[in-house]
Structures are given as structure tokens and as C-alpha cells.
Motif scaffolding. Structure first.
Motif, PDB file in Angstrom:
ATOM      1  N   LEU A 108      12.295   1.816 -14.462  1.00  0.00           N
ATOM      2  CA  LEU A 108      12.297   3.211 -13.906  1.00  0.00           C
ATOM      3  C   LEU A 108      10.742   2.924 -14.448  1.00  0.00           C
ATOM      4  N   PHE A 109      10.117   2.716 -15.080  1.00  0.00           N
ATOM      5  CA  PHE A 109       8.382   2.242 -14.709  1.00  0.00           C
ATOM      6  C   PHE A 109       8.109   1.632 -13.127  1.00  0.00           C
ATOM      7  N   MET A 110       8.689   0.548 -13.048  1.00  0.00           N
ATOM      8  CA  MET A 110       8.830  -0.169 -10.972  1.00  0.00           C
ATOM      9  C   MET A 110       9.199   0.630 -10.195  1.00  0.00           C
ATOM     10  N   ASN A 111      10.448   1.620 -10.812  1.00  0.00           N
ATOM     11  CA  ASN A 111      10.609   2.153  -9.237  1.00  0.00           C
ATOM     12  C   ASN A 111       9.831   3.107  -9.094  1.00  0.00           C
ATOM     13  N   LEU A 112       9.674   3.730 -10.273  1.00  0.00           N
ATOM     14  CA  LEU A 112       8.562   5.035  -9.564  1.00  0.00           C
ATOM     15  C   LEU A 112       7.058   4.575  -8.859  1.00  0.00           C
ATOM     16  N   LEU A 113       6.765   3.749  -9.792  1.00  0.00           N
ATOM     17  CA  LEU A 113       5.173   3.294  -9.515  1.00  0.00           C
ATOM     18  C   LEU A 113       4.747   2.005  -8.441  1.00  0.00           C
ATOM     19  N   PHE A 114       5.892   0.520  -8.821  1.00  0.00           N
ATOM     20  CA  PHE A 114       5.882  -0.249  -8.627  1.00  0.00           C
ATOM     21  C   PHE A 114       6.402  -0.605  -6.946  1.00  0.00           C
ATOM     22  N   GLY A 115       7.064   0.837  -6.912  1.00  0.00           N
ATOM     23  CA  GLY A 115       7.765   0.438  -5.032  1.00  0.00           C
ATOM     24  C   GLY A 115       9.409  -0.802  -5.320  1.00  0.00           C
ATOM     25  N   GLY A 116      10.144  -0.379  -6.769  1.00  0.00           N
ATOM     26  CA  GLY A 116      10.843  -1.260  -6.575  1.00  0.00           C
ATOM     27  C   GLY A 116      11.474  -2.429  -6.460  1.00  0.00           C
ATOM     28  N   ALA A 117      12.582  -3.089  -6.977  1.00  0.00           N
ATOM     29  CA  ALA A 117      13.092  -4.362  -6.735  1.00  0.00           C
ATOM     30  C   ALA A 117      13.936  -4.726  -6.007  1.00  0.00           C
ATOM     31  N   THR A 118      14.049  -5.628  -5.228  1.00  0.00           N
ATOM     32  CA  THR A 118      14.929  -5.501  -4.057  1.00  0.00           C
ATOM     33  C   THR A 118      16.118  -7.270  -4.581  1.00  0.00           C
ATOM     34  N   ASN A 119      15.209  -7.520  -5.073  1.00  0.00           N
ATOM     35  CA  ASN A 119      16.415  -8.844  -5.421  1.00  0.00           C
ATOM     36  C   ASN A 119      15.752  -9.282  -7.120  1.00  0.00           C
ATOM     37  N   TRP A 120      16.499  -9.759  -8.457  1.00  0.00           N
ATOM     38  CA  TRP A 120      16.450  -9.441  -9.512  1.00  0.00           C
ATOM     39  C   TRP A 120      15.002 -10.195  -9.514  1.00  0.00           C
ATOM     40  N   LEU A 148       1.043  -1.517  -0.046  1.00  0.00           N
ATOM     41  CA  LEU A 148      -0.444   0.350  -0.119  1.00  0.00           C
ATOM     42  C   LEU A 148       0.690   1.365  -0.425  1.00  0.00           C
ATOM     43  N   HIS A 149       1.963   1.281   0.234  1.00  0.00           N
ATOM     44  CA  HIS A 149       3.412   2.294   0.013  1.00  0.00           C
ATOM     45  C   HIS A 149       3.666   2.837  -1.224  1.00  0.00           C
ATOM     46  N   TRP A 150       3.436   1.811  -2.376  1.00  0.00           N
ATOM     47  CA  TRP A 150       3.531   1.966  -4.206  1.00  0.00           C
ATOM     48  C   TRP A 150       2.756   3.452  -4.417  1.00  0.00           C
ATOM     49  N   THR A 151       3.152   3.871  -4.795  1.00  0.00           N
ATOM     50  CA  THR A 151       3.077   4.815  -5.899  1.00  0.00           C
ATOM     51  C   THR A 151       1.142   4.935  -6.768  1.00  0.00           C
ATOM     52  N   LEU A 152       1.582   3.396  -6.435  1.00  0.00           N
ATOM     53  CA  LEU A 152       0.138   3.165  -7.376  1.00  0.00           C
ATOM     54  C   LEU A 152      -1.155   3.596  -6.499  1.00  0.00           C
ATOM     55  N   PHE A 153      -0.626   3.086  -5.206  1.00  0.00           N
ATOM     56  CA  PHE A 153      -2.052   2.983  -4.668  1.00  0.00           C
ATOM     57  C   PHE A 153      -2.456   4.736  -3.451  1.00  0.00           C
ATOM     58  N   THR A 154      -0.634   4.759  -3.261  1.00  0.00           N
ATOM     59  CA  THR A 154      -0.706   6.925  -2.990  1.00  0.00           C
ATOM     60  C   THR A 154      -0.843   7.487  -3.916  1.00  0.00           C
ATOM     61  N   ASN A 155      -0.987   7.941  -4.721  1.00  0.00           N
ATOM     62  CA  ASN A 155      -1.000   8.644  -5.378  1.00  0.00           C
ATOM     63  C   ASN A 155      -1.639   7.811  -6.906  1.00  0.00           C
ATOM     64  N   PRO A 156      -2.939   6.789  -7.170  1.00  0.00           N
ATOM     65  CA  PRO A 156      -3.452   6.812  -8.064  1.00  0.00           C
ATOM     66  C   PRO A 156      -3.245   7.595 -10.010  1.00  0.00           C
ATOM     67  N   LEU A 157      -3.909   8.847  -9.612  1.00  0.00           N
ATOM     68  CA  LEU A 157      -3.891  10.077 -10.563  1.00  0.00           C
ATOM     69  C   LEU A 157      -2.558  10.343 -11.422  1.00  0.00           C
ATOM     70  N   ALA A 158      -1.659   9.813 -10.593  1.00  0.00           N
ATOM     71  CA  ALA A 158      -0.236  10.077 -11.715  1.00  0.00           C
ATOM     72  C   ALA A 158      -0.087   8.874 -11.693  1.00  0.00           C
ATOM     73  N   ALA A 159      -0.383   7.930 -11.218  1.00  0.00           N
ATOM     74  CA  ALA A 159       0.403   6.828 -11.589  1.00  0.00           C
ATOM     75  C   ALA A 159      -0.535   5.956 -12.796  1.00  0.00           C
ATOM     76  N   ILE A 160      -2.093   6.119 -13.020  1.00  0.00           N
ATOM     77  CA  ILE A 160      -2.778   6.311 -14.335  1.00  0.00           C
ATOM     78  C   ILE A 160      -2.112   6.833 -15.546  1.00  0.00           C
ATOM     79  N   ALA A 161      -1.985   8.738 -15.087  1.00  0.00           N
ATOM     80  CA  ALA A 161      -1.330   9.362 -16.457  1.00  0.00           C
ATOM     81  C   ALA A 161       0.365   8.325 -17.127  1.00  0.00           C
ATOM     82  N   MET A 162       0.772   8.096 -15.688  1.00  0.00           N
ATOM     83  CA  MET A 162       1.991   7.439 -16.673  1.00  0.00           C
ATOM     84  C   MET A 162       2.214   6.433 -17.143  1.00  0.00           C
TER      85      MET A 162
END
Lengths: 304, 213
Positions: free
Chosen positions: A241-253, A175-189
């Protein structure tokens, strides 16, 4: 001195992994498209063979210096985008050269290759190249508006222009992902993302059935090989890039591969389901709802 | 010759300066092709394997045989499985499929497209018309034997050959390339005068340079 050498070696390792991931991904995505069309499609390792084949052509023709530099610019755009992204969050090896203002830098850099291609393809003198480039630039410019607004909304929301910090702020819970904290920006992007990946509704620029193949019309042999290599690296970098900005990044491959694969599937499924836009249609479309959503994202972040 | 659009002329630029325009020299390269040496041993074998597994076909439907190329790529026969893909420009293609009879008019375009492809390049001739003229053998307007005008690697007989025959032909082409016998481009460069002579015998309105990229 020692640190920077290690960093460069680590960055090369990242580049190697991401290149291979991009090549396999493009093969797999071709296969998925083919399966939807009830074909078997290419082998998933076909992009490798095509690449080797193009590099082993014995002759090539030149149209001048800029013609050579075009693909180099394009590849620089892809690799440069990747090198300034933290690929694996929290890993000292795959953190790359992420720095304080890299979000603006990245926005600029993904346009870099297109401009290089415009100069290079222009020098080839082929009218189809020039037409393809102008179509591509028009569409990219329209697509960048919602994207930039979305990115600015993120910058306002997180009070930073550092991708690393944006990823850090999203850790802890889904729930800390930008997708949920800022859905409008996520949709536009994510709507801009469709055109960024160059798949169906927005693939008029490179579609072989249209103005034959667009900007790379005259590119062949190893020069085309460079462009193909970029077509593996660039989408992978954009996915990261999109994973980092909207979906919480990744901590492993493993996490990275799962997340980027599903992000890619968004554009693949839309591409398979919808027919191609003409450039004027796609420009109008981007200046409509996606742009409004982008503006709304900024307003919501600023005033609510 | 004798056509206005290929003649040397002087054009006045918007600033009023005269500019010399020589279309044949400005727009084309007229250097003859050169035979290229292949790499040695295992490297060439590896390159040939890659070339055989990645056949990019120039999408140029030259005769009625082009109708058989569509089912070849669509779900029923799906040649993509075997590394065969369409390319829209001769620059990027490595296989030229001559699909059926060649009228004199088309031959001219075929020669130009063939010369724009890069070495190594392969030609697959499809249908009886390319072998001996087929049902057009006494036509005033079509050529009879394709390999008088460009080196052909594989002939696929039939009128028209079905997609199965085409797949078999592509398989044959793969074997030829892997064995290192797909040297049509070099053969064309070495016997350039002979091929050019034959082409000029047929094409009367030769309004292009002898060799064009």
C-alpha cells in the motif's frame, strides 16, 4: 462469468506469493534485529516451522464463538487489504480487485482486524487481553490521524480515490513519486507507518515483556497459527500500500521486493535505534508533530 | 478448601438481581485431560520435526536455575539459532523448563501452568534439585523428584548446569521428539489419578479444581 473466475484465481496466486514473501521477510527482519544485538538470531525460514508447529497441536480450547471469529476477522483484514491493492501496476494478473473508491476502503479495512481481535480477545476473559486491546486501539486511533490526513492530501492532489490512478500518476520518473511531489504528506504517512508495522517505539501492544503479549494472550494452537499467518500477510500488504501511494508502485516483482524491503527497513532501523514508548507517550507523540505535518500537508495541497 | 474466594456465593447486581457465583465452576474447566491419538506415519513424522525445530519455552523461572536461562538466549549462547524461543504465556508454549528446586508453593503454580499448555507439551528439568532434591533433599519445603508430579522428558544434571549443558539438553529433547517419544501430555492424561494423588499429597491448601485449563 469466466472473467471473474480468472480474476479470483489470479488473486489467489497473488495471495500465495505475498504470503511466502511476508513469511520470509519476517524471518529476515528478525535476523537483522538479532545481528544488531550481536546474535545470529533465528533461521530465516523459522516462521514457516513455527506456523506448521502451531497447526499441528493436538488440542485447543474454546471460549465461545467470538473467540474463534477473532482470528478470522484479523486474517480477513490482512487478506482483504491485499486483495484491493493493485500489487503489480499494469499487470492484468496481479492487479487484483482495485476499484474506484478503494483508497477509502483500504483505510477502513486496515482497522477491521483490530476490531475483530478486540471482540475475540475480549471473550477469552483474560484481563491482559482486554488491556492489550484497549492499548492497541488507543494507539491505532492516534496513529490513524496523520495517516488519514496524508491520504486525504493525496486524494486532493491527484483528484481521485483510486489507488490505481494514484500509481498511474506517479509513473515516468522518480521525481513523479508522491515522496517528491508531496513530501509533507509522505512524511506524515511514513511516521504513521512506524506504528502500523508494530515495531519498536510503538510495539508496547504486542511486546512479550509488557502485559504478556497483549490481545493474543489466550490464543494458542491453530488459532495462533491463523494470527501468525496474518502477521506475515498484513505487513506485506501494508508495505505494498505504501509503495503504491508514495513510491511509485511497482511494475514487476523484482521492483516490488526491492522497494518494499527498503520501506520496511525504515521501521526496522527506527525500531532498533529507539526504545519503546508507553501507550500514553505514543498517543501524545502522534497528536503532536506528525498530526501538525498532516494538517500542513492538507493546507499546502489545497492553497499552494 | 474453606476459603471464601472459592466458595459458592450470591452477588447482587447493580440492577438488584441476585447472581449465583461459583468460582471453581465459572472460571475453570474441571474436565480431566484426554489422551490424544497421534496422526499416522509420515504426517506425524513431519509434525514431530516441526515440533522439535520450534521449541517455544514458557518463560517461568521456577528456581535459581532461571539465572542460566538468560545467558542461553543472549548473544553468547543465542539459543534462537536452534529454534528455541521464549513465550510469555503457557497457552502458546510447548516446552516447560523447570529451572531448579521446586518449593511446594511454586509446585502449585507449576501444575496449573503445565495443565494450561496444549498437547503435545514437553518438560525439561534443570539441575540436580529436580532429580533427587539436590542440596535441598531434606528440606521441609521442596519436592525431591519432579517426575512424581508431571512427566519429564529430559533431565539436565548439574548445580547449576551451564548454558552449554542446557543446549545439549535441548538437543536431546529434539531427538526424543523426532523419534516420537515426546508423549508426556498423553502420559499425564493416562496416569492422571496417580499424578493428581501425588500432587495432593504435597499441596495441602488445594484451592483449585482438579484440572484447570
Amino acid at each position: 462469468m469466466g472473467t471473474i473466475v480468472t480474476k479470483i484465481l489470479y488473486a489467489l496466486l497473488t495471495l500465495f506469493i505475498v504470503t511466502n514473501y511476508g513469511l520470509i521477510l519476517s524471518g529476515v527482519v528478525h535476523k537483522i534485529g538479532a545481528r544488531v544485538g550481536r546474535r545470529h538470531g533465528i533461521r530465516f525460514y523459522q516462521p514457516y516451522i513455527d506456523l506448521i508447529k502451531n497447526y499441528t497441536f493436538r488440542t485447543r480450547i474454546t471460549h465461545g464463538i467470538m473467540y474463534y471469529i477473532g482470528p478470522v476477522f484479523r486474517l480477513t483484514g490482512g487478506i482483504g487489504l491485499l486483495l484491493f491493492l493493485p500489487v503489480i501496476y499494469g499487470s492484468p494478473v496481479f492487479d487484483n480487485f482495485s476499484f474506484a473508491g478503494d483508497l477509502t476502503f483500504v483505510l477502513y479495512f486496515q482497522f477491521f482486524g483490530v476490531l475483530g481481535m478486540a471482540l475475540g480477545a475480549g471473550e477469552s476473559g483474560h484481563p491482559y487481553s482486554a488491556l492489550g486491546v484497549s492499548r492497541g486501539l488507543a494507539q491505532t486511533t492516534a496513529m490513524e490521524l496523520p495517516l488519514t490526513l496524508g491520504v486525504l492530501a493525496l486524494a486532493v492532489q491527484y483528484h481521485t480515490l483510486n489507488i490505481h490512478d494514484i500509481v498511474a500518476a506517479q509513473q515516468g520518473s522518480i521525481l513523479h513519486w508522491t515522496l517528491f511531489t508531496n513530501p509533507l504528506a509522505a512524511i506524515a504517512m511514513m511516521l504513521s507507518f512506524l506504528a502500523m508495522m508494530g515495531r519498536s517505539p510503538f510495539d508496547v501492544v504486542l511486546a512479550p515483556q509488557e502485559i504478556p503479549i497483549g490481545p493474543p494472550t489466550e490464543y494458542h494452537s491453530a488459532l495462533l497459527g491463523v494470527l501468525q499467518l496474518n502477521r506475515a500477510i498484513f505487513p506485506a500488504a501494508k508495505l505494498i500500500l505504501f509503495m503504491n501511494l508514495l513510491f511509485g508502485g511497482a511494475t514487476n516483482w523484482g521492483e516490488l521486493i526491492i522497494k518494499t524491503f527498503f520501506i520496511y527497513m525504515w521501521s526496522v532501523f527506527v525500531g532498533i535505534a529507539y526504545p519503546r514508548f508507553r501507550v500514553d507517550q505514543s498517543v501524545r507523540w502522534y497528536l503532536g508533530i506528525p498530526l501538525l505535518i498532516g494538517v500542513a500537508a492538507i493546507l499546502v495541497v489545497k492553497y499552494f | 478448601m474453606g476459603k471464601e474466594y472459592i466458595e459458592k456465593r450470591t452477588v447482587i447486581s447493580p440492577e438488584g438481581n441476585p447472581i449465583e457465583v461459583d468460582p471453581l465452576k465459572d472460571y475453570f474447566c474441571d474436565a480431566a485431560p484426554k489422551s490424544c491419538k497421534s496422526a499416522s506415519g509420515i504426517i506425524e513424522k513431519f509434525a514431530n520435526w516441526a515440533r522439535s525445530e520450534s521449541l517455544w519455552v514458557l518463560g517461568f523461572g521456577t528456581g535459581c536455575g532461571a539465572i542460566e536461562m538468560r545467558p542461553l538466549m543472549t548473544p553468547r549462547f543465542d539459543a534462537y539459532r536452534f529454534g528455541i524461543q521464549w513465550r510469555p504465556t503457557p497457552r502458546q508454549a510447548s516446552v516447560f523448563v523447570i529451572s531448579g528446586y521446586l518449593s511446594v508453593k511454586t509446585l502449585k503454580r507449576v501444575v496449573r501452568s503445565y495443565e494450561q499448555m496444549q498437547n503435545p507439551k514437553f518438560v525439561v528439568a534443570l539441575g540436580s534439585c529436580t532429580i533427587n532434591g539436590g542440596m535441598y533433599w531434606d528440606s521441609y519445603n521442596t519436592i525431591n523428584r519432579l517426575d512424581h508430579y508431571m512427566p519429564v522428558d529430559v533431565y539436565i544434571a548439574g548445580c547449576m548446569p551451564r548454558p552449554e549443558a542446557l543446549l545439549a539438553g535441548f538437543d536431546k529433547l529434539k531427538h526424543i521428539i523426532r523419534e516420537g517419544r515426546g508423549e508426556g501430555a498423553n502420559k499425564y492424561a493416562e496416569n492422571f489419578d496417580w499424578y493428581k494423588g501425588n500432587q495432593k499429597k504435597i499441596i495441602k491448601d488445594w484451592d483449585m479444581p482438579d484440572y484447570n485449563w
